[in-house]
Design an enzyme around this catalytic site. Structure first.
Site, PDB file in Angstrom:
ATOM      1  N   ASP A 153       2.892   6.889  -7.823  1.00 44.44           N
ATOM      2  CA  ASP A 153       4.153   6.525  -7.176  1.00 44.44           C
ATOM      3  C   ASP A 153       5.346   6.587  -8.121  1.00 44.44           C
ATOM      4  OD1 ASP A 153       2.991   5.867  -4.592  1.00 44.44           O
ATOM      5  OD2 ASP A 153       2.077   4.178  -5.619  1.00 44.44           O
TER       6      ASP A 153
ATOM      7  N   HIS B 242       0.822  -1.215   0.000  1.00 44.23           N
ATOM      8  CA  HIS B 242       0.000   0.000   0.000  1.00 44.23           C
ATOM      9  C   HIS B 242       0.855   1.264   0.000  1.00 44.23           C
ATOM     10  CE1 HIS B 242      -3.261   2.671   0.421  1.00 44.23           C
ATOM     11  NE2 HIS B 242      -3.530   2.558   1.699  1.00 44.23           N
TER      12      HIS B 242
ATOM     13  N   HIS C 195      -2.342   0.087 -12.402  1.00 36.63           N
ATOM     14  CA  HIS C 195      -3.208   0.454 -11.280  1.00 36.63           C
ATOM     15  C   HIS C 195      -4.400  -0.490 -11.272  1.00 36.63           C
ATOM     16  CE1 HIS C 195      -5.958   2.821  -8.746  1.00 36.63           C
ATOM     17  NE2 HIS C 195      -4.857   3.338  -8.237  1.00 36.63           N
TER      18      HIS C 195
END
Length: 467
Positions: free
Chosen positions: A404, A303, A349
């Site tokens: 990210d 996460h 994703h």
């Protein structure tokens, strides 16, 4: 009036010509700078709306559950209500109906700044309204006034071993703040359930105000030999105070933090940290205990550690290829990575099927402020190379970069190089979304979460499969 997920989903997936309607709707804000008073006016109306909606459509099916969904982390199951944001597969996150570019346009900014103030985003998340500059300034002052830590938490933080992971320190400190919980005290004294939200609101406001102080203390103790963080300046905004306490004076870095804390704030209700806060809160645990639980989930590698993994991989690539590597050399490295059975970190994703708009706005920030940085140029090259390669493989639903893939590069550029700390920044930001949601959970009287579980034998019997 707050938008429910059902209506938000319809708006978010509607024709783009409707976006001005959404913007007009959420800009219909009260002029009051008293956030609690604004909520007090909205909540009864939303309670009535949800009551009528459930009365009319309570038995209506909204989806189906497959065996794979049950074994696959419940991915795709429509089982939660989240008022604050909706994730559209093609357009990315929408905060109360507004995309990130729209938020960057309409949310108030600091004097001379170009990025939205997180205070404005919080006001939007919790009320559904785009705030005025006066409302945002009032919220900045209120958080500054609520920011002081109790002495027992300061003592705890100053006595933690510097080898303890920053996320563990954050979890401990937030849990200890439960000693000051106004909600827990009111509950123990028998407050009526219709008033729960008011005390959850008070705790949430206190916690959001104190988190930068907790996080900065952890940073200074762990990485700066315990040098003091200094005092909160009531004239500065939430992000500016945070960066000052961290020890950074660069206004560009403060602008980056405003952007970072805004875009990481919320991502629907089903991710681990958001769902955990909702789940623990559904047991009527106070916001401190609920948020600490969410942070323990955020600390998990799947996460909250993704941007660290991206940086480690980028540094490995840079070490092997050097600066100014050609696209062909980068392509060869990507293929080498994939053929070894590894993934390209920062790409793909669970929900998105396009480039993450959180990546895009960080890329735009970098193009404006650090276009010649070697690490950013490497990230840009990878952005050109990776999607076509992943598309060629044909096994990836989303070959595009996520948030990210970029955030760590920006933090590195401005000197915040301690990767183990990055998840703490993520946690401070995520408080805005999950605590806004928690207030609405109690305002709407949502019950304790208790889904039904089944055994494999039970599932086999249910679907008529041979054991």
């Amino acid at each position: 009036m707050a938008l429910s997920r059902i209506y938000s989903s319809k708006l978010a997936s509607a024709n783009k010509n409707l976006l001005p309607v959404i913007t007009t709707y959420v800009r219909n804000a009260s002029d009051s700078t008293d956030l609690k008073a604004v909520l007090s006016e909205k909540i009864p109306k939303e309670q009535e709306r949800v009551k009528n909606f459930r009365k009319q459509f309570g038995a209506t099916k909204v989806g189906e559950v497959t065996v794979d969904m049950m074994y696959g982390g419940m991915r795709g199951i429509k089982g939660l209500v989240c008022e604050t944001s909706v994730l559209d597969p093609d357009e990315g996150i929408r905060f109360r109906g507004l995309s990130i570019p729209e938020c960057q346009k309409v949310l108030p900014k600091a004097p001379g700044g170009a990025e939205p103030l997180p205070e404005g985003l919080f006001w939007l998340l919790i009320t559904g309204d785009v705030p005025t500059k006066a409302q945002v300034d009032a919220l900045s002052r209120e958080w500054a006034n609520r920011a002081a830590l109790p002495s027992h938490v300061v003592t705890m933080l100053n006595n933690m071993p510097t080898t303890l992971h920053p996320m563990s320190q954050l979890s401990c400190a937030v849990t200890a703040l439960n000693h000051e919980s106004k909600y827990a005290k009111a509950y123990s004294e028998g407050v009526h359930k219709s008033k729960y939200w008011e005390y959850v609101y008070e705790d949430s406001m206190d916690l959001i105000a104190k988190l930068p102080v907790v996080a900065a203390t952890i940073y200074r103790n762990t990485y700066r030999d315990g040098k003091g963080i200094g005092a909160i300046d009531p004239k500065k905004d939430w992000s500016a105070n945070f960066t000052k306490m961290l020890g950074y004076e660069d206004e560009q870095f403060t602008e980056l933090m405003r952007l970072y804390l805004t875009i990481h704030s919320d991502h629907e209700g089903g991710n681990v940290s958001a769902h955990t806060v909702h789940l623990v809160g559904s047991a009527l645990s106070d916001p401190y205990l609920s948020f600490a639980a969410g942070m323990n989930g955020l600390a998990g590698p799947l996460h909250g550690l993704a941007n660290q993994e991206v940086l480690v991989w980028l540094q490995k690539l840079r070490k092997e290829l050097g600066d100014n590597a050609s696209e062909d050399k980068v392509k060869d490295f990507i293929w080498k990575t994939l053929k070894s059975g590894q993934v390209v970190p920062g790409y793909g994703h669970a929900v998105l099927r396009k480039t993450d708009p959180r990546y895009t706005c960080q890329r735009e920030f970098a193009l404006k402020h650090l276009p010649n940085d070697p690490l950013f140029q490497l990230v840009s090259n990878i952005y050109k190379v990776v999607p076509p390669i992943l598309t060629e493989l044909g096994k990836v639903k989303n070959p595009w970069p996520n948030v990210d893939a970029h955030s760590g590069v920006l933090l590195q550029y401005y000197g915040l190089k301690e990767m183990n700390y990055y998840t703490v920044l993520f946690g401070v930001s995520r408080a805005l979304g999950v605590l806004a949601s928690l207030v609405w959970d109690r305002a709407l009287g949502l019950p304790i979460e208790r889904p039904k579980s089944m055994s494999t034998d039970g599932l086999m019997k249910a679907v008529g499969a041979a054991k």
